[in-house]
Design a protein around this motif. Structure first.
Motif, PDB file in Angstrom:
ATOM      1  N   PRO A 123       0.771 -60.801   8.435  1.00  0.00           N
ATOM      2  CA  PRO A 123      -0.438 -60.414   7.668  1.00  0.00           C
ATOM      3  C   PRO A 123      -1.720 -60.964   8.281  1.00  0.00           C
ATOM      4  N   ASP A 124      -1.608 -62.039   9.099  1.00  0.00           N
ATOM      5  CA  ASP A 124      -2.826 -62.607   9.689  1.00  0.00           C
ATOM      6  C   ASP A 124      -2.992 -62.228  11.168  1.00  0.00           C
ATOM      7  N   TRP A 125      -2.301 -61.191  11.597  1.00  0.00           N
ATOM      8  CA  TRP A 125      -2.431 -60.663  12.955  1.00  0.00           C
ATOM      9  C   TRP A 125      -3.916 -60.465  13.288  1.00  0.00           C
ATOM     10  N   GLU A 126      -4.342 -61.025  14.415  1.00  0.00           N
ATOM     11  CA  GLU A 126      -5.775 -61.025  14.734  1.00  0.00           C
ATOM     12  C   GLU A 126      -6.393 -59.634  14.877  1.00  0.00           C
ATOM     13  N   CYS A 164     -16.281 -72.176  -1.358  1.00  0.00           N
ATOM     14  CA  CYS A 164     -15.418 -73.287  -1.794  1.00  0.00           C
ATOM     15  C   CYS A 164     -14.078 -72.822  -2.342  1.00  0.00           C
ATOM     16  N   TYR A 165     -14.095 -71.822  -3.186  1.00  0.00           N
ATOM     17  CA  TYR A 165     -12.828 -71.379  -3.781  1.00  0.00           C
ATOM     18  C   TYR A 165     -11.823 -70.966  -2.696  1.00  0.00           C
ATOM     19  N   PRO A 166     -12.224 -70.146  -1.724  1.00  0.00           N
ATOM     20  CA  PRO A 166     -11.264 -69.854  -0.634  1.00  0.00           C
ATOM     21  C   PRO A 166     -11.229 -70.924   0.464  1.00  0.00           C
ATOM     22  N   GLN A 167     -11.946 -72.017   0.283  1.00  0.00           N
ATOM     23  CA  GLN A 167     -11.938 -73.114   1.272  1.00  0.00           C
ATOM     24  C   GLN A 167     -12.267 -72.610   2.674  1.00  0.00           C
ATOM     25  N   LEU A 168     -13.281 -71.797   2.788  1.00  0.00           N
ATOM     26  CA  LEU A 168     -13.634 -71.249   4.096  1.00  0.00           C
ATOM     27  C   LEU A 168     -14.472 -72.246   4.885  1.00  0.00           C
ATOM     28  N   ASN A 169     -14.384 -72.106   6.187  1.00  0.00           N
ATOM     29  CA  ASN A 169     -14.928 -73.109   7.112  1.00  0.00           C
ATOM     30  C   ASN A 169     -16.434 -72.930   7.324  1.00  0.00           C
ATOM     31  N   VAL A 170     -17.185 -72.983   6.234  1.00  0.00           N
ATOM     32  CA  VAL A 170     -18.631 -72.763   6.290  1.00  0.00           C
ATOM     33  C   VAL A 170     -19.366 -74.097   6.166  1.00  0.00           C
ATOM     34  N   LYS A 171     -20.352 -74.298   7.033  1.00  0.00           N
ATOM     35  CA  LYS A 171     -21.178 -75.502   6.955  1.00  0.00           C
ATOM     36  C   LYS A 171     -22.546 -75.102   6.427  1.00  0.00           C
ATOM     37  N   ILE A 172     -22.924 -75.674   5.318  1.00  0.00           N
ATOM     38  CA  ILE A 172     -24.236 -75.389   4.748  1.00  0.00           C
ATOM     39  C   ILE A 172     -25.127 -76.570   5.108  1.00  0.00           C
ATOM     40  N   ALA A 173     -26.044 -76.348   6.031  1.00  0.00           N
ATOM     41  CA  ALA A 173     -26.929 -77.422   6.474  1.00  0.00           C
ATOM     42  C   ALA A 173     -28.301 -77.141   5.891  1.00  0.00           C
ATOM     43  N   ALA A 174     -28.614 -77.876   4.821  1.00  0.00           N
ATOM     44  CA  ALA A 174     -29.821 -77.590   4.060  1.00  0.00           C
ATOM     45  C   ALA A 174     -30.888 -78.628   4.363  1.00  0.00           C
ATOM     46  N   THR A 175     -32.064 -78.150   4.694  1.00  0.00           N
ATOM     47  CA  THR A 175     -33.154 -79.067   5.049  1.00  0.00           C
ATOM     48  C   THR A 175     -34.179 -79.141   3.914  1.00  0.00           C
ATOM     49  N   HIS A 176     -35.200 -79.964   4.118  1.00  0.00           N
ATOM     50  CA  HIS A 176     -36.292 -80.088   3.136  1.00  0.00           C
ATOM     51  C   HIS A 176     -35.780 -80.505   1.757  1.00  0.00           C
ATOM     52  N   ALA A 177     -34.761 -81.385   1.763  1.00  0.00           N
ATOM     53  CA  ALA A 177     -34.196 -81.843   0.498  1.00  0.00           C
ATOM     54  C   ALA A 177     -35.077 -82.926  -0.122  1.00  0.00           C
ATOM     55  N   GLY A 178     -35.030 -83.007  -1.437  1.00  0.00           N
ATOM     56  CA  GLY A 178     -35.699 -84.094  -2.150  1.00  0.00           C
ATOM     57  C   GLY A 178     -37.201 -83.932  -2.266  1.00  0.00           C
ATOM     58  N   LEU A 179     -37.852 -85.021  -2.678  1.00  0.00           N
ATOM     59  CA  LEU A 179     -39.297 -85.009  -2.929  1.00  0.00           C
ATOM     60  C   LEU A 179     -40.115 -84.947  -1.649  1.00  0.00           C
ATOM     61  N   THR A 180     -39.535 -85.431  -0.542  1.00  0.00           N
ATOM     62  CA  THR A 180     -40.322 -85.569   0.686  1.00  0.00           C
ATOM     63  C   THR A 180     -40.673 -84.235   1.345  1.00  0.00           C
ATOM     64  N   VAL A 181     -40.318 -83.122   0.696  1.00  0.00           N
ATOM     65  CA  VAL A 181     -40.896 -81.832   1.106  1.00  0.00           C
ATOM     66  C   VAL A 181     -42.409 -81.973   0.983  1.00  0.00           C
ATOM     67  N   ASP A 209      -7.174 -63.913  -4.581  1.00  0.00           N
ATOM     68  CA  ASP A 209      -7.291 -65.256  -4.019  1.00  0.00           C
ATOM     69  C   ASP A 209      -6.648 -65.243  -2.639  1.00  0.00           C
ATOM     70  N   MET A 210      -7.483 -65.267  -1.606  1.00  0.00           N
ATOM     71  CA  MET A 210      -6.979 -65.173  -0.230  1.00  0.00           C
ATOM     72  C   MET A 210      -6.126 -66.368   0.175  1.00  0.00           C
ATOM     73  N   LYS A 211      -6.269 -67.479  -0.538  1.00  0.00           N
ATOM     74  CA  LYS A 211      -5.471 -68.649  -0.198  1.00  0.00           C
ATOM     75  C   LYS A 211      -4.052 -68.510  -0.736  1.00  0.00           C
ATOM     76  N   LYS A 212      -3.896 -67.737  -1.787  1.00  0.00           N
ATOM     77  CA  LYS A 212      -2.587 -67.646  -2.429  1.00  0.00           C
ATOM     78  C   LYS A 212      -1.785 -66.419  -2.014  1.00  0.00           C
ATOM     79  N   THR A 213      -2.469 -65.295  -1.828  1.00  0.00           N
ATOM     80  CA  THR A 213      -1.752 -64.033  -1.665  1.00  0.00           C
ATOM     81  C   THR A 213      -1.774 -63.541  -0.216  1.00  0.00           C
ATOM     82  N   PRO A 214      -0.608 -63.410   0.405  1.00  0.00           N
ATOM     83  CA  PRO A 214      -0.591 -62.874   1.774  1.00  0.00           C
ATOM     84  C   PRO A 214      -1.190 -61.467   1.800  1.00  0.00           C
ATOM     85  N   GLY A 215      -1.999 -61.208   2.789  1.00  0.00           N
ATOM     86  CA  GLY A 215      -2.592 -59.872   2.918  1.00  0.00           C
ATOM     87  C   GLY A 215      -3.939 -59.718   2.240  1.00  0.00           C
TER      88      GLY A 215
END
Lengths: 274, 312
Positions: A59-62, B95-112, A108-114
């Motif tokens: 299911p994860d074939w590139e 977050c829910y799918p735990q995807l490999n995303v980096k959120i790099a947020a600038t201008h945080a806090g009062l020091t804007v 839910d992509m983490k739970k279900t293949p495909g």
């Protein structure tokens, strides 16, 4: 497009099986969304059994084509298609929405293949599909990305942000379907939040727009082929569909958006889909 | 004079550096690339840089799709928009799918500073920290920012990097080693511990110096990873110094102070005072004036340290 008789018969058979699964699994679950699952059953069947490159053993074939169900509440149709395609056992469909199941109430992509993308909060799937299409272009892969949007879902502003971006980046490896069944939870789309005219809006955003009968396999597949030939812009296939298609008492009834059939109703529905 | 560099500047450079060795790094911005410094990456790698226009929700959703297809996206805009405007996308598509995303947020806090309260995020750490599976990092200086960017890229999963607008003193030397989830002990002490992050680390060190002049030995911890927090370092500090002060450029609700209080209430209760924005929005003004008015100076930390020690 005239399909070969045996292709048409195969797709009709698969679609019927998928519709039967939708009815059975929702009756077993006691909750869920039949209307919008049935309305896209033919589109999803065409994609998984005729159009998309999928390897059930991997299911994860590139190189696989990607499918994002942006209207995530219609996941019974996706689960049924994945099971029928052999990605997980058909038997597992009975576990829908139950504790410890791989088949969640929304994908839910983490739970279900495909399952390619976790969806459910409406409006987000098109952006994810855009990201996959961008990655495909960066990697010079020839996979294609398919996404199904609801006609109520496009009330979400983010859809139009994504519509702009897909055209801006010339994502011709992306094909979207709009499930134009005319109904959303609180009533008809015209009453709740009129988004028409639909083809004109997508064309104005820079998309190649095709309008089809979303229950005609010949038209679905012909549109997909036209999308493949279109260069430099994404394609939106506005699919005229019937909510609840295939079950007489559910067709065009807004009340069947998010209610499961009782045991008796399921039996009647299955008799109609025999 | 100490060298000064804004963490956003260090971010832009680190990103470009990373781009040279890792072809999977892609960068998205929402029409603020000159301010967030992602333009540095964009100029060097135009094919891997996506300006998404003023559409933060779509930027985060697109980053999720890129990650699902194997890329390592860094998505940048101001902290207030990255976490507020796009919260549901960060929650459900990242977050829910735990995807490999980096959120790099600038201008945080009062020091804007002068842009005022609409642009000053006082709640972003709290929002990001409450999301299951999110890692939250607030680097203190340019050196740590560079290392945090590298660590975030090497780590598989969602990361929120909180960066600032103003130039801040360089605290760490070239030998500094950054590890996600590990606090850095900047100064040893036995009377009280100051736990700080981001801009406030410099103020914490200044406060410790003032306290030293009064005979108080303050320990200083740089808690750059707010989630997962370094429980071990906190419990050790609570046991050995018996009182803590937290210091952050964020609401005292839900940020570093909240995280420290949660851990120690369960593991080793000691008096804790929180230095931070006291549940209010900011306003226009120079960063210096704002920090003074909203109680985010070394003097405020000194005062809080004395209150905490008095409660021992």
């Amino acid at each position: 497009m005239e399909l070969a008789a045996e292709t048409k018969a195969m797709l009709e058979d698969k679609a019927k099986r998928i519709r039967r699964h939708i009815v059975s699994m929702l009756a077993e679950a006691g909750s869920g969304h039949p209307g919008g699952s049935l309305s896209i059953a033919d589109i999803v069947t065409a994609l998984y059994f005729q159009v998309m490159k999928v390897d059930p053993a991997r299911p994860d074939w590139e190189e696989r084509d990607r499918f994002v169900l942006s209207k995530g509440h219609a996941c019974p149709v996706l689960y049924a298609a994945l099971a029928e395609r052999g990605i997980f056992p058909v038997e597992e469909l009975k576990t829908l929405r139950k504790i410890n199941s791989r088949l969640q109430g929304h994908p839910d992509m983490k739970k279900t293949p495909g399952v390619e993308m976790s969806t459910g909060s409406l409006g987000q799937g098109l952006a994810a599909a855009n990201g996959m299409a961008l990655a495909g272009k960066l990697d010079k892969k020839d996979y294609r990305v398919y996404v199904v949007l609801g006609d109520g879902e496009i009330n979400e502003g983010m859809i139009w942000e994504a519509a702009m971006a897909a055209a801006h980046y010339g994502l011709d490896n992306l094909t979207a379907f709009l499930d134009f069944n005319g109904l959303q939870i609180d009533g008809s789309i015209r009453e709740v939040m009129n988004s028409e005219p639909l083809p004109e809006k997508w064309a104005a955003f820079g998309w190649n727009v095709l309008t089809i009968d979303g229950h005609d396999f010949g038209e679905i597949i012909a549109a997909v082929e036209k999308a493949k030939e279109t260069k430099g812009r994404p394609t939106m296939i506005v699919a005229n569909t019937v909510k609840g298609k295939g079950v007489s008492f559910m067709e065009n009834q807004v009340g069947w958006h998010g209610n499961a059939p009782s045991k008796e109703q399921a039996e009647q529905a299955l008799a109609e889909l025999a | 004079m100490t060298e000064k560099i804004a963490t956003r500047d260090a971010y832009g450079k680190a990103l470009a550096e990373l781009g040279r060795t890792n072809p999977d790094i892609v960068v998205l911005d929402a029409d603020l690339s000159k301010s967030t410094k992602t333009a540095v990456f964009g100029a060097e790698f135009p094919g891997r840089f996506f300006n998404m226009g003023i559409a933060e929700a779509n930027m985060i959703g697109t980053a999720a799709g890129l990650a699902a297809a194997g890329k390592i996206p860094f998505a940048s805009t101001f902290a207030v928009f990255a976490t507020g405007r796009a919260f549901d996308q960060v929650r459900n598509s990242v977050c829910y799918p735990q995807l490999n995303v980096k959120i790099a947020a600038t201008h945080a806090g009062l020091t804007v500073g002068e842009d005022g309260a609409s642009h000053q995020s006082v709640e972003d750490i709290a929002l990001m920290r409450a999301l299951p599976g999110m890692t939250v990092i607030v680097p203190a200086d340019g050196v740590e920012t560079r290392l945090a960017v590298q660590a975030a890229a090497a780590y598989k999963g969602p990361v929120y990097l909180r960066l600032g607008r103003p130039k801040v003193p360089v605290i760490f030397g070239d030998d500094y080693r950054f590890e996600i989830g590990k606090a850095a002990l900047l100064q040893e002490g036995k009377d009280v511990t100051i736990v700080a992050c981001g801009y406030m680390v410099g103020e914490a060190l200044a406060a410790a110096e003032t306290l030293a002049g009064e005979g108080v030995e303050a320990r200083v911890l740089n808690m750059s990873t707010i989630k997962p927090i370094d429980t071990e370092a906190l419990v050790k500090a609570a046991r050995e110094t018996g009182a803590l002060v937290t210091a952050e450029e964020h609401n005292i609700i839900g940020g570093l102070g909240g995280a420290v209080a949660e851990v120690l209430a369960e593991e080793c209760p000691v008096p804790i005072y929180r230095v931070g924005i006291r549940d209010t929005f900011g306003e226009s003004g120079s960063p210096g004036d704002l920090l003074k008015k909203y109680g985010l100076t070394a003097a405020d930390i000194v005062e809080a340290a004395k209150k905490a020690m008095a409660k021992k």
